[in-house]
Design an enzyme around this catalytic site. Structure first.
Site, mmCIF file in Angstrom:
data_model
loop_
_atom_site.group_PDB
_atom_site.id
_atom_site.type_symbol
_atom_site.label_atom_id
_atom_site.label_comp_id
_atom_site.label_asym_id
_atom_site.label_seq_id
_atom_site.Cartn_x
_atom_site.Cartn_y
_atom_site.Cartn_z
ATOM 1 N N GLU A 81 7.813 -6.130 -3.748
ATOM 2 C CA GLU A 81 6.303 -5.692 -3.392
ATOM 3 C C GLU A 81 5.998 -5.974 -2.303
ATOM 4 O O GLU A 81 5.736 -4.865 -1.590
ATOM 5 C CB GLU A 81 5.124 -6.283 -4.818
ATOM 6 C CG GLU A 81 3.950 -5.532 -4.349
ATOM 7 C CD GLU A 81 4.283 -3.819 -5.205
ATOM 8 O OE1 GLU A 81 3.964 -2.712 -4.474
ATOM 9 O OE2 GLU A 81 5.083 -3.710 -6.273
ATOM 10 N N GLU A 141 7.450 0.603 3.909
ATOM 11 C CA GLU A 141 6.220 1.826 3.436
ATOM 12 C C GLU A 141 5.312 1.748 5.367
ATOM 13 O O GLU A 141 5.057 2.748 5.361
ATOM 14 C CB GLU A 141 5.970 1.797 2.503
ATOM 15 C CG GLU A 141 5.860 1.686 0.926
ATOM 16 C CD GLU A 141 5.172 1.952 -0.471
ATOM 17 O OE1 GLU A 141 4.334 1.581 0.000
ATOM 18 O OE2 GLU A 141 5.572 2.724 -1.097
ATOM 19 N N GLU A 165 -3.165 -3.398 -2.220
ATOM 20 C CA GLU A 165 -2.827 -2.486 -2.891
ATOM 21 C C GLU A 165 -2.634 -2.407 -3.892
ATOM 22 O O GLU A 165 -2.961 -3.903 -4.885
ATOM 23 C CB GLU A 165 -0.848 -3.208 -2.248
ATOM 24 C CG GLU A 165 -0.122 -2.591 -1.388
ATOM 25 C CD GLU A 165 -0.282 -1.594 -0.608
ATOM 26 O OE1 GLU A 165 0.439 -0.498 -1.979
ATOM 27 O OE2 GLU A 165 -0.910 -1.317 0.440
#
Length: 122
Positions: free
Chosen positions: A73, A80, A32
């Protein structure tokens, strides 16, 4: 034919398995871009704290705040991924879930920046 359920480890083996799962999560999170930026911010923050002679307690608070950011995070990325897997089509609910995860991460970024500015400049 369905696979048999995963047997849960116990005792010391559980500790090793949990460590392995955490390592796999860290490696996934490294993919990411946002997390890589946060890692860079962490290193820059540590360097800035060292340059201004921050105390051990100030370093410790910064590290704890950054670990909180990394955890948020991680959870944001997990949300997601699940939304994309369960509901690949666009939906209001999926957008809200992703936006809320993003907001949680943003709040912790702001907390880290406010704290770092305070330590370095005041």
């Amino acid at each position: 034919m369905a696979e048999p359920p995963i047997e849960k480890e116990t005792g010391f083996r559980h500790l090793l398995a949990a460590g392995g799962y955490s390592w796999q999560g860290f490696l996934r999170l490294l993919k990411e871009e946002a997390f890589r930026h946060e890692l860079i911010g962490f290193v820059i923050g540590l360097a800035a704290f060292a340059l201004v002679g921050a105390s051990g307690v100030e370093f410790m608070v910064f590290v704890i705040l950054m670990l909180g950011l990394f955890a948020a995070e991680s959870l944001n990325t997990a949300v997601e991924e699940i939304i994309d897997r369960v509901s690949p089509e666009r939906s209001v609910e999926g957008k809200h879930a992703k936006d809320l995860g993003s907001f949680a991460t943003f709040c912790l970024i702001c907390s880290n920046v406010i704290y770092a500015v305070y330590v370095v400049f005041f």
